[in-house]
Design an enzyme around this catalytic site. Structure first.
Site, PDB file in Angstrom:
ATOM      1  N   LYS A  16      -5.294 -32.934  30.543  1.00  0.00           N
ATOM      2  CA  LYS A  16      -6.119 -32.165  29.984  1.00  0.00           C
ATOM      3  C   LYS A  16      -7.393 -32.827  30.051  1.00  0.00           C
ATOM      4  O   LYS A  16      -8.356 -34.029  30.251  1.00  0.00           O
ATOM      5  CB  LYS A  16      -5.334 -32.210  28.196  1.00  0.00           C
ATOM      6  N   SER A  24      -3.534 -29.099  20.202  1.00  0.00           N
ATOM      7  CA  SER A  24      -5.114 -28.608  20.874  1.00  0.00           C
ATOM      8  C   SER A  24      -4.986 -28.493  22.692  1.00  0.00           C
ATOM      9  O   SER A  24      -5.688 -27.942  23.729  1.00  0.00           O
ATOM     10  CB  SER A  24      -5.733 -29.560  20.491  1.00  0.00           C
ATOM     11  N   SER A  54      -0.424 -32.305  19.036  1.00  0.00           N
ATOM     12  CA  SER A  54      -0.618 -31.185  20.057  1.00  0.00           C
ATOM     13  C   SER A  54       0.027 -30.991  21.544  1.00  0.00           C
ATOM     14  O   SER A  54      -0.923 -30.641  22.335  1.00  0.00           O
ATOM     15  CB  SER A  54      -2.595 -31.848  20.523  1.00  0.00           C
TER      16      SER A  54
END
Lengths: 473, 484
Positions: B84, B159, B183
């Protein structure tokens, strides 16, 4: 007539003398090329986390104990937020409602009067960086970011600048003795802010102002005097004091408003989630307590009351912890306190000064010093020869006994030899002898001097005196 | 797990442990695996990656060279993966999907990035996400929304939408995401893959760009439970750079996979199965419970009465911490700086106004408000009190149950753009996941079948502190039982 009372409180920031910064391994060394004592952590890169330096907690607890504070067994850190380019995270990691140390005091003497100044709290926090303003641009140096500080907040117990000065001196001494801070004012290791208000006797406290940028004790004294007078003038003229933050201009000898109450501080304090709370056990606090040195005020008291030294000596001896320790160790090794004190204040201070050395560079051990003083006391060497031996000891790592032997400096106390020299001097100085016999008793000192010269300083002066008198009468 | 696919099939479809076996047997090289992933990444239309690592093939060649010399570092050596884009990678830009950091190249690597690199993994690149991890759709990205590989008209969840989509689309053998309020788990659910948020402190946060420090936790997104165990073992454990990381020894996560459902005590908290949960999702979770029960698990209904406070407590705490953590983006040291300004205050204001997106600004404003003098006690302090109550709830039920079973998301993936207008409705979608972060507990989302539109449903297992092993046991048992 003074119808006003002045109320003063201080916030003192002291830089801790740890090797590394508060949350990372960077050096705390002063100076250094800009932005060379930095890493991702202290320069606030995205994603970094703080790791609290245990030494910082220990030093703060040590300062707290030396300032008679209660140590908070449960304490934590908080973030204090504001935007400024010298603060890379946009918050200063500090302590808010759970500081490490609470409720202490320092006893001072100002204008001959004893006074107790209360300590409200002591907490740990990180220093910010430094802005370097140039024409058309400002650069930022983060070397100082994350250097550990303690903030010492006093009660509003001061009434005048003399008390402020005495307190700062006492505080400096304590921080030096406990080795919490090196207190180098010129490097910003000790800085103070002053809160001051005045009110008419019998009325409630007045509105206070806060003054910043006091980088020396003399600046603090001058700023307190200036601000007290300024407020007095304003109030006397029927004006009002506004709750401003002022900046002291030491060169100009006045202050000016940095910000006023309308933009009062809003720091959005909240508990630092990245640092676990500090839980201090009684055992931990006791272990630190046991490492505390005897503080200077106590030493002075002991030197005067137990050793019979004049206060003047006691004050000079305690100016540095190293010298005071050296004095105590020499006395412990068997020397007479007053003789040690005389040699320290005389020859040792002079020789250190001449060489421009800090006390810590003194090349003489307490043992050697005691040995030297014992040689003098036994009459093996004279006092003045002792001074010469000390000087040699500054340059050569030899024991005083060896120096005296090698250089034949031992005092001559052989009555026969001295009597012989006296006879010779009397024979060679008929004029002085006549003066003496004619009633000028003091003329004998000239003859003593001649004998000492003849013995190259080694003759026992009191024996010389005695034998000359004997021979002349 | 039962049948191992081999290099004979499309390399891209292998799990990480299958790829690892192929590498060990010499049937494939890391360069081949990496090239296959890079090819797929370049063809992907779903906006999954923000940055591709140009050194990936170099790293793969180094892994192959190690293997040739018999210096294999472990099961993940040579496995291509991606991170990420809020996980700092030295020398490779780390944007947090924000204009603020669009060109930011970190001078250091996050501990998790370093540990994976030390384990021999090949870094394919950095994955798209909601800006600064704020959001649950991965639409709040300066680089554009992530599209769900199962249906490109729909959101991937967030997210960590890029992290979940990459695994679902076979663009990486596994990825890491970060989970502050769901997330990792929620996008894993929406993309039909597995995602775990371990116990707070189990994995170092050092180098993970902070959103909400007391809630953030890194987690693996994988194709199955075995891969999750492998990755967890590689990245978990004490880190001297993170004071909140836990020193507890790591259990044998791979062995935990073999535990089976028999005797597993499963609680289904009724607060997670009521109003707001779509009937299809509820039915799928109930069906999974039934399958596990058939395998010998004991399934009961239970209650977490303080669940209703979790969402508010979460948004107060996370926004307060976010507003503090994001203060450093001021245009002074790195990142975006506005072009024209008259003074310092204006530079900082304009930089932040232009550099941050709407959702980030919304959270900063919320946080600033709740931390203001006079409001602190009413919001932040009360949220922390609620936090204590929520933890207490969990502590109680874990006397009786090994794991809790809930939906991960109340609904399956919704169309892109649909929930933009109403932030509160969107925040409510986090209802199943936030309690876990608030309480610091471990949880994982596992695939739980498809809804009538063919969209993945996720089921969540929650365990007590440091219960990652029992989560893996439950997840492996659920896999074995087969999807509904």
């Amino acid at each position: 007539m003074d119808e006003f009372k002045t109320v003063i409180g201080l916030e003192v920031h002291a830089e801790l003398d740890t090797k590394s910064k508060i949350y990372c391994g960077c050096t705390t060394e002063f100076g250094g090329e800009e932005n060379t004592h930095v890493c991702p952590i202290c320069s606030g890169m995205p994603g970094v986390l703080p790791m609290l330096n245990r030494k910082v907690v220990e030093y703060c607890v040590r300062a707290g104990l030396a300032l008679n504070c209660a140590i908070n067994p449960y304490s934590r850190q908080d973030r204090k937020h504001y935007f400024y380019p010298d603060l890379p995270k946009a918050f200063q990691t500090s302590q808010f409602d759970q500081p490490l140390c609470l409720k202490g005091y320092v006893d001072i003497v100002a204008d001959g009067q004893p006074k107790r100044i209360g300590i409200t709290r002591i907490h740990i926090e990180e220093d910010a960086g430094k802005l370097i303003h140039e024409v058309g641009q400002t650069r930022v140096d983060y070397n100082r970011c994350g250097v550990p500080l303690i903030e010492i907040v006093t009660e509003p117990d001061f009434e005048n600048s003399a008390q402020v000065h005495a307190f700062l001196e006492a505080l400096r001494e304590i921080l030096l003795y406990t080795e919490v801070s090196n207190c180098k004012m010129e490097e910003g290791s000790l800085r103070c802010d002053v809160n001051l208000s005045i009110h008419r006797v019998g009325e409630p406290f007045g509105t206070r102002t806060e003054m910043k940028n006091l980088n020396s004790f003399s600046a603090a004294v001058a700023a307190v005097q200036y601000e007290a007078q300024r407020q007095r003038r304003v109030l006397s003229a029927g004006g009002k004091i506004t709750q401003d933050t002022l900046r002291w201009d030491d060169a100009a000898g006045n202050n000016y408003v940095m910000r006023s109450k309308e933009d009062a501080d809003e720091y959005f304090y909240f508990p630092e989630p990245d640092i676990m709370p500090m839980v201090l056990s009684d055992g931990y606090i006791d272990r630190i307590r046991q490492t505390l040195p005897e503080l200077p005020a106590h030493r002075r008291e002991r030197y005067v009351s137990q050793m019979g030294l004049p206060l003047y000596d006691a004050q000079l001896l305690t100016v540095s912890k190293f010298i005071s320790d050296f004095f105590d160790q020499t006395v412990a090794a068997g020397a007479q306190p007053k003789s040690v004190s005389n040699f320290i204040m005389g020859d040792i201070m002079r020789l250190l000064n001449e060489r421009g050395w800090a006390a810590e560079k003194l090349p003489i051990s307490a043992q050697s010093m005691a040995e030297l003083l014992s040689l003098i006391e036994k009459g093996a060497i004279s006092n003045s020869m002792g001074s010469k031996v000390i000087e040699i000891m500054f340059d050569e790592a030899k024991s005083p006994t060896d120096i005296v032997q090698e250089r034949g400096m031992a005092q001559v106390s052989d009555a026969g030899a001295i009597r012989e020299m006296c006879r010779q001097v009397i024979a060679e100085n008929p004029k002085i002898v006549d003066d003496y016999k004619g009633g000028k008793v003091k003329a004998i000192t000239a003859l003593v001097g001649q004998v000492m010269k003849m013995s190259r300083g080694k003759a026992n002066p009191s024996m010389v005196n005695q034998l000359l008198e004997e021979l002349l009468n | 797990m039962s049948q191992h696919r081999t290099a004979g099939e499309d390399l891209a479809l292998l799990t990480a442990h299958e790829a690892s076996r192929c590498l060990a047997e010499g049937k494939v090289s890391s360069v081949q695996l990496t090239q296959r992933m890079l090819d797929r990444i370049s063809q992907s239309q779903n906006n999954v990656f923000i940055t591709v690592n140009l050194k990936a093939l170099e790293e793969a060649a180094a892994a192959d060279a190690r293997r040739a010399k018999g210096e294999v570092r472990g099961p993940l050596d040579g496995i291509p993966m991606a991170l990420k884009d809020n996980i700092s990678t030295q020398g490779l830009r780390t944007t947090c999907a924000s204009r603020m950091l669009a060109d930011f190249v970190p001078p250091y690597s996050a501990t998790v990035a370093r540990r994976l690199s030390d384990a021999g993994c090949v870094l394919l690149g950095k994955l798209n996400m909601d800006e600064f991890a704020m959001g649950s759709t991965s639409e709040n990205s300066y680089f554009g929304a992530v599209k769900n590989p199962k249906d490109p008209q729909r959101v991937a969840g967030g997210s960590s939408g890029g992290s979940a989509a990459a695994v679902a689309e076979n663009l990486a053998y596994f990825t890491l995401g970060s989970d502050t309020g769901g997330s990792v788990r929620q996008p894993a659910a929406m993309c039909g893959v597995m995602g775990m948020k371990p116990t707070y402190g189990r994995i170092s946060r050092y180098g993970v760009v902070a959103f909400a420090s007391s809630l953030d936790q890194i987690g693996p997104i994988t194709k199955d439970a075995e891969d999750c165990a492998l990755v967890l073992a590689a990245i978990a454990g004490k880190d001297p750079y993170d004071g909140s990381s836990l020193a507890n020894p790591l259990p044998d996560y791979l062995a935990a996979l073999e535990g089976g459902a028999k005797g597993l005590r499963i609680g289904i908290p009724k607060e997670y199965m009521g109003e707001g949960i779509s009937p299809e999702v509820r039915a799928a979770v109930e069906a999974m419970a039934k399958t596990l029960e058939d395998q010998g698990a004991v399934v009961e209904s239970c209650s977490l009465p303080r669940t209703e406070y979790a969402l508010s407590a979460y948004y107060v705490i996370s926004s307060a911490e976010a507003c503090s953590n994001l203060g450093r983006y001021d245009g002074v040291k790195y990142g975006y700086r506005t072009k024209e300004y008259k003074n310092l205050a204006e530079m900082i204001e304009k930089t932040r106004s232009e550099g941050f997106g709407d959702e980030v600004k919304r959270r900063i404003l919320l946080g600033t408000y709740t931390l203001s003098a006079g409001y602190f006690d009413a919001y932040y302090k009360r949220a922390q009190q609620a936090r204590t109550l929520i933890m207490e709830d969990f502590r109680k039920v874990f006397h009786q149950y090994d794991v809790l079973l809930t939906p991960t998301s109340p609904v399956t993936a919704w169309p892109l753009g649909q929930k933009h207008a109403n932030p509160l409705e969107l925040y409510a979608m986090d209802v199943c996941t936030v309690s876990v972060n608030v309480a610091g507990l471990p949880a994982c989302s596992v695939p739980c079948g498809l809804d009538s539109q063919g969209l993945p449903i996720g089921a969540q297992f929650i365990a007590n502190t440091l219960g990652e092993a029992v989560l893996l046991r439950a997840a492996a048992a659920a896999e074995k039982g087969g999807s509904v």
